[in-house]
Design a protein around this motif. Structure first.
Motif, PDB file in Angstrom:
ATOM      1  N   CYS A 102       0.689  -1.010  -0.208  1.00 29.28           N
ATOM      2  CA  CYS A 102       0.035   0.118  -0.280  1.00 29.28           C
ATOM      3  C   CYS A 102       0.436   1.053  -0.227  1.00 29.28           C
ATOM      4  O   CYS A 102       2.046   1.350   0.992  1.00 29.28           O
ATOM      5  CB  CYS A 102      -0.589  -0.156   1.725  1.00 29.28           C
ATOM      6  N   THR A 157      -2.456  -6.320   0.753  1.00 26.90           N
ATOM      7  CA  THR A 157      -3.342  -5.768  -0.135  1.00 26.90           C
ATOM      8  C   THR A 157      -4.440  -6.273  -1.218  1.00 26.90           C
ATOM      9  O   THR A 157      -4.056  -7.271  -1.836  1.00 26.90           O
ATOM     10  CB  THR A 157      -3.157  -4.279  -1.282  1.00 26.90           C
ATOM     11  N   ILE A 196      -9.398  -5.293  -6.471  1.00 30.38           N
ATOM     12  CA  ILE A 196     -11.361  -4.923  -6.576  1.00 30.38           C
ATOM     13  C   ILE A 196     -11.637  -5.102  -7.759  1.00 30.38           C
ATOM     14  O   ILE A 196     -12.303  -5.849  -8.333  1.00 30.38           O
ATOM     15  CB  ILE A 196     -11.017  -3.648  -5.680  1.00 30.38           C
ATOM     16  N   ARG A 225      -7.317  -2.190  -9.995  1.00 31.87           N
ATOM     17  CA  ARG A 225      -8.082  -0.886  -8.579  1.00 31.87           C
ATOM     18  C   ARG A 225      -8.241  -1.820  -6.837  1.00 31.87           C
ATOM     19  O   ARG A 225      -7.881  -2.922  -7.473  1.00 31.87           O
ATOM     20  CB  ARG A 225      -9.190  -1.292  -9.058  1.00 31.87           C
ATOM     21  N   ARG A 226      -7.152  -1.633  -6.998  1.00 36.78           N
ATOM     22  CA  ARG A 226      -6.543  -1.988  -5.375  1.00 36.78           C
ATOM     23  C   ARG A 226      -7.239  -1.466  -3.997  1.00 36.78           C
ATOM     24  O   ARG A 226      -7.684  -0.433  -3.649  1.00 36.78           O
ATOM     25  CB  ARG A 226      -5.614  -2.948  -4.995  1.00 36.78           C
ATOM     26  N   SER A 227      -6.983  -2.327  -3.174  1.00 33.74           N
ATOM     27  CA  SER A 227      -7.880  -1.947  -1.528  1.00 33.74           C
ATOM     28  C   SER A 227      -6.952  -2.130  -0.959  1.00 33.74           C
ATOM     29  O   SER A 227      -6.629  -3.325  -0.635  1.00 33.74           O
ATOM     30  CB  SER A 227      -9.095  -2.024  -1.441  1.00 33.74           C
ATOM     31  N   CYS A 228      -6.666  -1.786   0.353  1.00 32.84           N
ATOM     32  CA  CYS A 228      -6.713  -2.273   1.469  1.00 32.84           C
ATOM     33  C   CYS A 228      -6.487  -2.251   2.831  1.00 32.84           C
ATOM     34  O   CYS A 228      -7.443  -0.881   2.991  1.00 32.84           O
ATOM     35  CB  CYS A 228      -5.557  -0.977   1.649  1.00 32.84           C
ATOM     36  N   GLY A 288      -7.793   1.679   4.253  1.00 27.12           N
ATOM     37  CA  GLY A 288      -9.290   1.604   3.804  1.00 27.12           C
ATOM     38  C   GLY A 288      -9.034   2.474   2.451  1.00 27.12           C
ATOM     39  O   GLY A 288      -9.712   2.287   1.859  1.00 27.12           O
ATOM     40  N   LYS A 289      -7.995   2.548   2.327  1.00 32.36           N
ATOM     41  CA  LYS A 289      -7.651   3.533   0.949  1.00 32.36           C
ATOM     42  C   LYS A 289      -7.895   2.421  -0.208  1.00 32.36           C
ATOM     43  O   LYS A 289      -7.072   1.455  -0.126  1.00 32.36           O
ATOM     44  CB  LYS A 289      -6.469   4.019   1.061  1.00 32.36           C
ATOM     45  N   ARG A 290      -7.802   2.840  -1.324  1.00 37.37           N
ATOM     46  CA  ARG A 290      -7.770   2.683  -3.250  1.00 37.37           C
ATOM     47  C   ARG A 290      -6.505   3.144  -3.606  1.00 37.37           C
ATOM     48  O   ARG A 290      -6.419   4.579  -3.205  1.00 37.37           O
ATOM     49  CB  ARG A 290      -9.368   2.494  -2.954  1.00 37.37           C
TER      50      ARG A 290
END
Length: 150
Positions: free
Chosen positions: A3, A11, A14, A28-31, A35-37
């Protein structure tokens, strides 16, 4: 993938889809930690390419040199940034499709000129005048006549 915000190693992806150039994957990734993308791009790793200069020196291939030459040739011409980016991508694709480990800079220059000729004749002549080191007006005129005859 780490991240970029909190440094977490965990991570998750998505969404995945081809990028605009169709030569890479946009993810597209999410942590889960912060909580950030964020977005990453995955591209095929190519073999290292060595460019043989006119003086026989060798140096690693550098895309930015092609971009710079095309940008200078297209300065104050009706060529959009998207067109420039597209032509540089096409040039690079052609160079790497040769599947050579070493390529003469003269061959790269010829490929650039082939593509510029299709984009903008003035940009082509500008690039050719520098690349081919026109010595006088007659050489310049000969190239202009060749372009006009097409």
């Amino acid at each position: 993938m780490k991240c970029p915000f909190c440094g977490s190693q965990d991570t998750s992806v998505i969404d995945s889809r081809p990028a605009d150039d169709n030569t890479s994957i946009r993810r597209r990734r999410s942590c889960p930690e912060c909580g950030k993308r964020f977005t990453t791009y995955e591209k095929v790793e190519t073999i290292p390419l060595i460019v043989i200069k006119k003086d026989n020196n060798r140096e690693p291939y550098d895309r930015t040199k092609i971009e710079k030459g095309v940008l200078i040739a297209c300065r104050k011409r009706p060529v959009s940034a998207a067109q420039i980016s597209k032509v540089v991508d096409e040039i690079e694709t052609e160079i790497f499709s040769l599947e050579e480990k070493e390529i003469p800079s003269t061959r790269i220059g010829e490929i650039v000129m082939e593509h510029l000729e299709n984009v903008d004749p003035v940009a082509y002549v500008r690039f050719a005048s520098v690349y081919r080191e026109f010595k006088d007006v007659n050489t310049f005129m000969d190239e202009l006549k060749r372009v006009l005859d097409k």
